[in-house]
Design an enzyme around this catalytic site. Sequence first.
Site, PDB file in Angstrom:
ATOM      1  CG  ASP A   1     -32.345   6.394  34.807  1.00  0.00           C
ATOM      2  OD1 ASP A   1     -33.371   6.426  35.510  1.00  0.00           O
ATOM      3  OD2 ASP A   1     -31.213   6.632  35.241  1.00  0.00           O
TER       4      ASP A   1
ATOM      5  CG  HIS B   1     -29.355   7.377  39.647  1.00  0.00           C
ATOM      6  ND1 HIS B   1     -28.540   7.972  38.711  1.00  0.00           N
ATOM      7  CD2 HIS B   1     -29.729   8.365  40.497  1.00  0.00           C
ATOM      8  CE1 HIS B   1     -28.408   9.256  38.999  1.00  0.00           C
ATOM      9  NE2 HIS B   1     -29.132   9.514  40.066  1.00  0.00           N
TER      10      HIS B   1
ATOM     11  CD  GLU C   1     -27.727   3.539  36.407  1.00  0.00           C
ATOM     12  OE1 GLU C   1     -26.876   4.091  37.150  1.00  0.00           O
ATOM     13  OE2 GLU C   1     -28.627   4.181  35.829  1.00  0.00           O
TER      14      GLU C   1
ATOM     15  CG  ASP D   1     -29.258   5.079  31.700  1.00  0.00           C
ATOM     16  OD1 ASP D   1     -28.803   6.230  31.626  1.00  0.00           O
ATOM     17  OD2 ASP D   1     -29.219   4.402  32.746  1.00  0.00           O
TER      18      ASP D   1
END
Length: 578
Positions: free
Chosen positions: A174, A169, A30, A28
């Site tokens: 995540d 987040h 960000e 994942d």
Amino acid sequence: MVLVVDAVQGTFEDLGTPLSDITFVVFDLETTGGSAAEHAVTEIGAVKVRGGEVLGELATLVDPGGPIPPFISVLTGITDAMVVAAPKMESVLPSFLEFIRGATLVAHNSPFDMGFIKAACAAHGYPPPNNPVLDTVDLARRLLTRDETPNCKLATLARLFRSSSEPCHRALADARATVDVLHGLIGRAGSFDVHTLEELHSFVRAPTPEQRRKRHLADLVPHAPGVYVFEDARGEALYIGKSTNLRNRVRSYFTASETRSRIREMIGIAERVRPIVCATPLEAEVRELRLIGASKPRYNRKSRFPEKVVWLKLTDELFPRLSIVREVKDDRATYLGPFGSTRLAEDARAALHEAVPLRQCTERLTARTTRSACVLAGMGRCGAPCEGGETPAVYNAHVEAARAAMTVDAGPVFRAVEARMERLSAERRYEEAAVDRDRLAAYVRTAARMQRLASLTRLPHLVAASPSFNGGWEIHVIRHGRLTAAGVMPKGAHPVPYVDALVATAETVVPGPGPTPAASAEETECVLRWLEAPGVRLVQVDGDWSLPARGAARLKARIDLAYEPRHRPRSREGRPLR
């Protein structure tokens, strides 16, 4: 002559690679925004698993090379101070590529994350990863029913599969949640006799037996723009859609490209497809909205209840207040909306109250009303007109400020809420700052939308034309934001007779009150999108078409940046699903 063929027993490898032997890297990212071309990665989290066992994890903040937008910091909790000493992407990328070597990549809404990885590889001279990729959104759509989950968001699926990690987040958290979702989905796939990676890929994309059996439903649908209606055996509308080419669009529902579980379920019930040919794509889009609002098909998710919107009303009384109402009346009140839910209206009201000290009590005050003021007066949030603290003339200054914020100038509210958010963020009260962010977004987005709609709906008559694909012109008549006529003028024809004929046969519109006096907000937005498209020409305009110079539209881009889709499933065309 006799041909002899030796029988060869297949190996286990011929049957595919068992899922228990696959090394998955679930990852994942960000980022500072939603576009890989314009924004940068701020954090990477990855978990390597095989056979249900975690083999390793990789997690690091990444210096994006520029400031992180405040709204993104509120969303993720990642601030400029946290990444100032973090490695840059050129240092992190080799480690990540080594970590994923030989593995099958897994991400939730993988096009988003893979887009950033491929962009980083291109920027720093690395070939893009050629690893197989699984998207848990696609798997969920294929394996889960609407009864089990209302959507395929990561947080929803994590709750369904009782993930030990809650999505928040942050990249590693995540990714860990996505691992639990992946394992849950693989368990579901086993009930469909899917046990290898190859079978899993095929299962996700293979059409169902019902899809194959009902391909004939598209045979009589024409190649033309319009609306299509899937109906059951009783003639009830199950699903309504629109397309510039009805035949091609309807046929796609019976192919492997259609993976949405609810649509595959709908196809199993459908017995016929009714086409409605339209003169132009805009007419098709508007007819779709009107038909969905009238029929309310159970497999359509959007636009089924246009009548259930709410409005924020600045009341017309001696000491006005902000009230949430379901109907716009022909009175002297000022309205902001429409809002899709009462919660959004409450958020916008809270944002306005942050900037304007209007009273928040609900009783009707008169000049003779005298009672003790509430706690808001002591906090300086209200001038206490209930106990004579403000005269109607003094209070009217607040009313005019609220009216201006609702209709022409969003700046004061934006600055007031932004200042509070920055103060809360500095105190690391991120959850409270996120609440204020949501309130500001509800206000700015709705004010920008309403001002944009009102700019068109106040025009009693407008005719516009755009070039059609065959060299002619698509002509539309719009009155108070409502599409009242549509037609196509052939190439080389004189425009005046066609325009005059279309205007003469156009629907007569008697406008009602409020910013959307003749059509739903969604219909007027469809018309606006077409009017703003390249090549559109204005033919006739009654009135002035303009937006307020200090309106909310100039601030909406800053709000949207904070809400760039992260784990929101996307349609085949790449648009986020709502």
